[in-house]
Write an enzyme that holds these catalytic residues in place. Structure first.
Site, PDB file in Angstrom:
ATOM      1  N   LYS A  48      22.579 -13.791 -23.475  1.00 59.40           N
ATOM      2  CA  LYS A  48      22.402 -15.294 -23.061  1.00 59.40           C
ATOM      3  C   LYS A  48      23.761 -16.439 -23.931  1.00 59.40           C
ATOM      4  O   LYS A  48      23.887 -17.347 -23.479  1.00 59.40           O
ATOM      5  CB  LYS A  48      21.315 -15.765 -23.142  1.00 59.40           C
ATOM      6  CG  LYS A  48      20.126 -15.346 -21.459  1.00 59.40           C
ATOM      7  CD  LYS A  48      18.541 -15.257 -22.293  1.00 59.40           C
ATOM      8  CE  LYS A  48      18.080 -15.363 -20.915  1.00 59.40           C
ATOM      9  NZ  LYS A  48      16.528 -15.567 -21.562  1.00 59.40           N
ATOM     10  N   GLN A  92      11.064 -15.779 -24.420  1.00 59.96           N
ATOM     11  CA  GLN A  92      11.743 -14.599 -24.320  1.00 59.96           C
ATOM     12  C   GLN A  92      11.070 -13.599 -24.585  1.00 59.96           C
ATOM     13  O   GLN A  92       9.679 -13.793 -25.047  1.00 59.96           O
ATOM     14  CB  GLN A  92      13.179 -13.857 -25.264  1.00 59.96           C
ATOM     15  CG  GLN A  92      12.885 -12.853 -24.850  1.00 59.96           C
ATOM     16  CD  GLN A  92      14.590 -13.085 -24.031  1.00 59.96           C
ATOM     17  OE1 GLN A  92      14.979 -14.041 -23.885  1.00 59.96           O
ATOM     18  NE2 GLN A  92      14.117 -11.967 -22.002  1.00 59.96           N
ATOM     19  N   ASP A 115      13.262 -22.150 -17.419  1.00 66.91           N
ATOM     20  CA  ASP A 115      13.033 -20.743 -16.874  1.00 66.91           C
ATOM     21  C   ASP A 115      12.434 -20.979 -15.518  1.00 66.91           C
ATOM     22  O   ASP A 115      11.944 -19.682 -14.769  1.00 66.91           O
ATOM     23  CB  ASP A 115      12.134 -19.335 -18.075  1.00 66.91           C
ATOM     24  CG  ASP A 115      13.645 -19.006 -18.428  1.00 66.91           C
ATOM     25  OD1 ASP A 115      14.596 -18.844 -17.804  1.00 66.91           O
ATOM     26  OD2 ASP A 115      12.626 -18.116 -19.630  1.00 66.91           O
TER      27      ASP A 115
END
Ligand code: NAP
Length: 277
Positions: A48, A92, A115
């Site tokens: 990322k 995460q 997300d």
């Protein structure tokens, strides 16, 4: 058989995104919150960071100790929610077991939830109203669209019902007027469904789960699985034995995987737009 080339599609989409970004005065800011030291997470965060840097996003990696409390994390997320310079927030996953991931994810402002995992964004997807969509699921739809694979009226089987992949991709396909069957580990006679499917999306995390005898000629196969076996990356599809029967297939690596990080960066761009409104 036609190969669905995720790298090529990702690169084409990235050029479009770069063009849109070039018109912005300030580049977007993305915060990644990591708790503990999961090895796979370290790799994903690096991927990322690499793409964020190529796009000149400001990438902020906040790394917390394994034993961080829920209260401390929620406070950090709340600070990021209140910081008008931050456009996207990711926690995460996986996070350590003592933390309730629902509580943590839902602490993120849905407008910054790049997300697409908060209850609000999941609800918007079910309602088919605009929101931020989980990246891998969106990447799969973009691949199907790029290759002009018809979705309306198609018989689609999705195997795997995770909040990250299976459920959102099933909702996206339903919203596109496909007839969707969602299967999981308790489903009986999976071949009965897959043998009649025009499109099969496999997201189970079991190497070579989908085999030649399970599909009909000319079907489209989307392999989401990433399984490390003896140092090799294997998908959920028995690619070598199945590739000559299907019309389109994604390889692993190089299929769905490259799309996911691109979709994240696109979501950061979209989130910034939503916040400006
Ligand atoms: P997950 O949360 O572990 O979910 C797996 C799903 O598969 C569950 O719904 C499970 O059913 C179902 N399942 C497991 N074994 C099955 C079986 N034998 N028959 C039928 N269904 C079965 O996994 P995930 O996060 O969705 O990820 C799935 C795979 O995709 C993994 O290999 C992961 O590494 C990969 N992945 C790739 C990307 C990418 O960018 N390419 C992104 C995310 C994930 P139950 O619900 O009944 O347990």
């Amino acid at each position: 058989m036609n190969l669905i080339d995720g790298k090529m599609v990702r690169n084409a989409k990235l050029e479009e995104l770069k063009e849109k970004l070039s018109k912005l005065e300030n580049k977007p800011n993305l915060v990644v919150i990591q708790v503990g030291n999961d090895e796979a997470s370290n790799v994903y965060i690096k991927q990322k960071e690499k793409l964020a840097s190529e796009l000149q996003y400001n990438f902020i990696h906040k790394h917390f100790k394994e034993d961080t409390s829920e209260e401390e994390l929620v406070k950090e997320i709340s600070n990021c929610n209140n910081d008008s310079l931050i456009n996207g927030i990711i926690v995460q996953l996986p996070i350590p077991k003592h933390l309730n991931s629902n509580n943590i994810i839902n602490a993120i402002n849905p407008l910054k939830d790049v997300d697409g995992l908060t209850s609000i964004n999941a609800g918007k997807l079910v309602q088919n109203t605009p929101g931020l969509i989980p990246c891998t699921a969106k990447g799969i739809i973009d691949l199907l669209d790029y290759y002009e694979i018809p979705l309306e009226g198609a018989n689609v089987v999705v195997i795997g019902r995770s909040l990250l992949v299976g459920k959102p991709v099933a909702n996206l396909l339903t919203n596109r007027n496909a007839s969707v069957t969602l299967l999981h580990s308790k489903s009986k006679n999976i071949s009965y469904y897959t043998q009649n499917a025009d499109i099969i999306v496999v997201a189970v995390g079991v190497p070579h789960f989908l085999t030649k005898d399970m599909i009909k000629d000319g079907s489209v196969i989307i392999d989401v699985g990433i399984n490390r076996v003896n140092g090799k990356l294997l998908g959920d599809v028995d690619f070598d034995n199945l590739k000559d029967i299907c019309s389109y297939i994604t390889p692993v690596p190089g299929g769905v995987g490259p799309m996911t990080v691109y979709e994240l960066m696109n979501n950061v761009y979209l989130a910034r737009k939503l916040q400006k409104k």
